[in-house]
Design a protein around this motif. Structure first.
Motif, mmCIF file in Angstrom:
data_model
loop_
_atom_site.group_PDB
_atom_site.id
_atom_site.type_symbol
_atom_site.label_atom_id
_atom_site.label_comp_id
_atom_site.label_asym_id
_atom_site.label_seq_id
_atom_site.Cartn_x
_atom_site.Cartn_y
_atom_site.Cartn_z
ATOM 1 N N ILE A 73 -34.300 47.766 17.154
ATOM 2 C CA ILE A 73 -33.846 48.681 16.102
ATOM 3 C C ILE A 73 -32.332 48.588 15.960
ATOM 4 C CG2 ILE A 73 -33.536 51.125 15.503
ATOM 5 C CD1 ILE A 73 -36.334 51.677 16.408
ATOM 6 N N LYS A 74 -31.651 48.592 17.090
ATOM 7 C CA LYS A 74 -30.187 48.527 17.076
ATOM 8 C C LYS A 74 -29.716 47.259 16.375
ATOM 9 C CE LYS A 74 -26.213 49.398 20.010
ATOM 10 N NZ LYS A 74 -25.395 48.425 19.246
ATOM 11 N N ASN A 75 -30.384 46.141 16.648
ATOM 12 C CA ASN A 75 -30.016 44.877 16.021
ATOM 13 C C ASN A 75 -30.186 44.945 14.498
ATOM 14 O OD1 ASN A 75 -29.365 42.117 15.679
ATOM 15 N ND2 ASN A 75 -31.539 41.597 15.717
ATOM 16 N N ILE A 76 -31.303 45.499 14.062
ATOM 17 C CA ILE A 76 -31.539 45.637 12.621
ATOM 18 C C ILE A 76 -30.434 46.486 12.007
ATOM 19 C CG2 ILE A 76 -33.045 46.604 10.837
ATOM 20 C CD1 ILE A 76 -35.404 46.168 12.777
ATOM 21 N N ALA A 116 -40.978 55.353 16.231
ATOM 22 C CA ALA A 116 -40.258 54.189 15.699
ATOM 23 C C ALA A 116 -39.711 54.435 14.295
ATOM 24 C CB ALA A 116 -41.146 52.947 15.740
ATOM 25 N N PRO A 117 -40.529 54.922 13.320
ATOM 26 C CA PRO A 117 -39.940 55.130 11.995
ATOM 27 C C PRO A 117 -38.830 56.184 12.001
ATOM 28 C CG PRO A 117 -42.226 55.942 12.076
ATOM 29 C CD PRO A 117 -41.985 55.178 13.323
ATOM 30 N N GLN A 122 -33.262 57.273 11.346
ATOM 31 C CA GLN A 122 -32.125 58.052 11.829
ATOM 32 C C GLN A 122 -30.924 57.151 12.116
ATOM 33 O OE1 GLN A 122 -30.741 58.363 15.153
ATOM 34 N NE2 GLN A 122 -29.377 60.005 14.515
ATOM 35 N N ASN A 123 -31.192 56.004 12.746
ATOM 36 C CA ASN A 123 -30.099 55.074 13.049
ATOM 37 C C ASN A 123 -29.488 54.488 11.782
ATOM 38 O OD1 ASN A 123 -29.569 54.337 16.096
ATOM 39 N ND2 ASN A 123 -31.721 54.817 15.936
ATOM 40 N N LEU A 124 -30.349 54.113 10.838
ATOM 41 C CA LEU A 124 -29.834 53.561 9.573
ATOM 42 C C LEU A 124 -28.994 54.612 8.849
ATOM 43 C CD1 LEU A 124 -33.051 51.700 8.375
ATOM 44 C CD2 LEU A 124 -30.840 50.602 8.801
ATOM 45 N N TYR A 125 -29.481 55.837 8.849
ATOM 46 C CA TYR A 125 -28.779 56.908 8.138
ATOM 47 C C TYR A 125 -27.439 57.224 8.795
ATOM 48 C CZ TYR A 125 -27.846 61.440 5.944
ATOM 49 O OH TYR A 125 -27.263 62.485 5.268
ATOM 50 N N SER A 126 -27.461 57.371 10.109
ATOM 51 C CA SER A 126 -26.207 57.762 10.774
ATOM 52 C C SER A 126 -25.186 56.632 10.751
ATOM 53 C CB SER A 126 -26.479 58.241 12.198
ATOM 54 O OG SER A 126 -27.047 57.221 12.965
ATOM 55 N N LYS A 127 -25.655 55.385 10.663
ATOM 56 C CA LYS A 127 -24.709 54.264 10.544
ATOM 57 C C LYS A 127 -24.393 53.942 9.081
ATOM 58 C CE LYS A 127 -24.278 52.740 14.920
ATOM 59 N NZ LYS A 127 -24.609 53.922 15.720
ATOM 60 N N LYS A 128 -24.778 54.851 8.206
ATOM 61 C CA LYS A 128 -24.471 54.743 6.777
ATOM 62 C C LYS A 128 -24.967 53.442 6.139
ATOM 63 C CE LYS A 128 -20.424 57.765 7.238
ATOM 64 N NZ LYS A 128 -21.243 58.987 7.135
ATOM 65 N N LYS A 129 -26.148 53.018 6.551
ATOM 66 C CA LYS A 129 -26.711 51.814 5.960
ATOM 67 C C LYS A 129 -27.693 52.151 4.831
ATOM 68 C CE LYS A 129 -24.784 48.426 8.180
ATOM 69 N NZ LYS A 129 -25.413 47.344 8.917
ATOM 70 N N ILE A 130 -27.899 53.446 4.581
ATOM 71 C CA ILE A 130 -28.792 53.855 3.497
ATOM 72 C C ILE A 130 -27.923 54.351 2.345
ATOM 73 C CG2 ILE A 130 -30.757 55.272 2.837
ATOM 74 C CD1 ILE A 130 -31.522 55.560 5.723
ATOM 75 N N ASN A 131 -27.991 53.657 1.217
ATOM 76 C CA ASN A 131 -27.175 54.020 0.062
ATOM 77 C C ASN A 131 -27.585 55.371 -0.503
ATOM 78 O OD1 ASN A 131 -25.798 51.547 0.180
ATOM 79 N ND2 ASN A 131 -27.341 50.551 -1.105
#
Lengths: 251, 79
Positions: A73-76, A116-117, A122-131
């Motif tokens: 997940i971290k890698n993605i 997993a989802p 959560q990781n994508l959101y907190s790392k601002k990868k979700i527009n």
């Protein structure tokens, strides 16, 4: 006034799809590629991921690995481009009567269907990868809301658990106009159904399908609606669950 | 893995089967009153839990006796 032919307007948007190598996930990938979307696809089977990637090599980034592995997940999250939507289609189903339901199997099913989802999102959101203006879709199940079946305690509850996430984060993410919804399909003809036939006899499956006014569904039936939820045409839809089941829940 | 232990686990998995009532040569699909699809499903899950072996329904019904089932699990198990 004429309607623009491109009703969905999802071409050149980027969507992350988990469970991309089979069933509903794969069908969603195929549909989105027809609309010229960019895809970030996740699955465990590299050759199957490559099959999708080879359809449109410039449009697809593939991540091969297990979403229950935090490192994956971290890698993605670290390396993916920003995305305009997510479809959480990765999931497993096991038939385990409650009498013999072990914590080990509960963990196994919850790890991929529920944790997993959440962790990925959560990781994508907190790392601002979700527009902003993105759309997140969780593939749940009618067994989580209307009709369950013998042996599905762990699976069904893992799918119901997603509704709480959908409701809550739809509120939290609304400030970014990120929408969060779930789809609850009935029985769809996929590898998951093939796996079920290992446990449940063919005649029982036919009997079950007869209880569906419109028969069992296809992955495309779910993919079509998912594309709409990913599209900004559904921009006022959030925190909702959509039952797509050929009328099964009505009987 | 041990046969007697398996017999007891087999009995437990199926509803309303008395402890110590099942013999290894029982033709469980035809001669066990309590055999049904729930029994089959529970048995498969029990085998997974106890022996870390996942059998398909087809593999299960290919076994004519409890002993055959035991041997099949043993052949797939590391224990």
């Amino acid at each position: 006034m004429r309607m623009n032919n491109d009703f969905l307007e999802i071409s050149n948007k980027t969507f992350l799809i988990t469970g991309a190598t089979s069933g509903i996930g794969k069908s969603i990938c195929e549909l989105l590629l027809k609309f010229n979307s960019n895809l970030v696809i996740c699955g465990r089977r590299t050759e199957k991921l490559n099959e999708i990637k080879n359809k449109a090599p410039q449009k697809v980034i593939a991540y091969s690995g297990d979403l229950t592995d935090n490192g994956f997940i971290k890698n993605i999250v670290d390396t993916t481009p920003s995305i305009d939507g997510i479809v959480h289609s990765a999931g497993i189903l096991k038939y385990i009567p409650f009498k013999v339901l072990s914590r080990k199997n509960l963990n196994l099913i919850y790890d991929i269907n529920y944790f997993a989802p959440i962790e990925l999102t959560q990781n994508l959101y907190s790392k601002k990868k979700i527009n902003n203006d993105s759309s997140i879709v969780f593939i749940s199940s009618i067994s989580g809301i209307t009709k369950s079946a013998v042996g599905l305690a762990a699976y069904s509850s893992s799918k119901s658990a997603l509704f709480g996430i959908v409701k809550t984060i739809s509120i939290e993410l609304a400030k970014n106009r990120i929408r969060v919804n779930s789809i609850s399909p009935g029985m769809v003809r996929t590898e998951m159904l093939d796996g079920a036939q290992d446990v449940i006899s063919g005649s029982k499956i036919i009997e079950d399908e007869n209880r569906y006014p419109l028969g069992y569904g296809t992955p495309e039936d779910v993919a079509n609606f998912t594309a709409f939820l990913l599209s900004s045409r559904s921009k006022w839809i959030t925190g909702s669950n959509y039952i797509i089941d050929g009328g099964f829940s009505c009987i | 893995m041990e046969l007697n232990d398996f017999l007891r686990k087999f009995e437990y998995a199926i509803e309303d089967v008395e402890p110590n009532s099942v013999d290894a040569d029982l033709d469980f699909q035809n001669n066990l009153e309590q055999w049904d699809s729930l029994a089959a499903m529970t048995l498969l899950a029990m085998i997974d839990n106890e022996y870390d072996v996942v059998l398909t329904g087809e593999e299960l019904i290919s076994c004519k006796t409890v002993n055959e089932l035991f041997e099949l699990i043993k052949s797939k198990s590391n224990k």
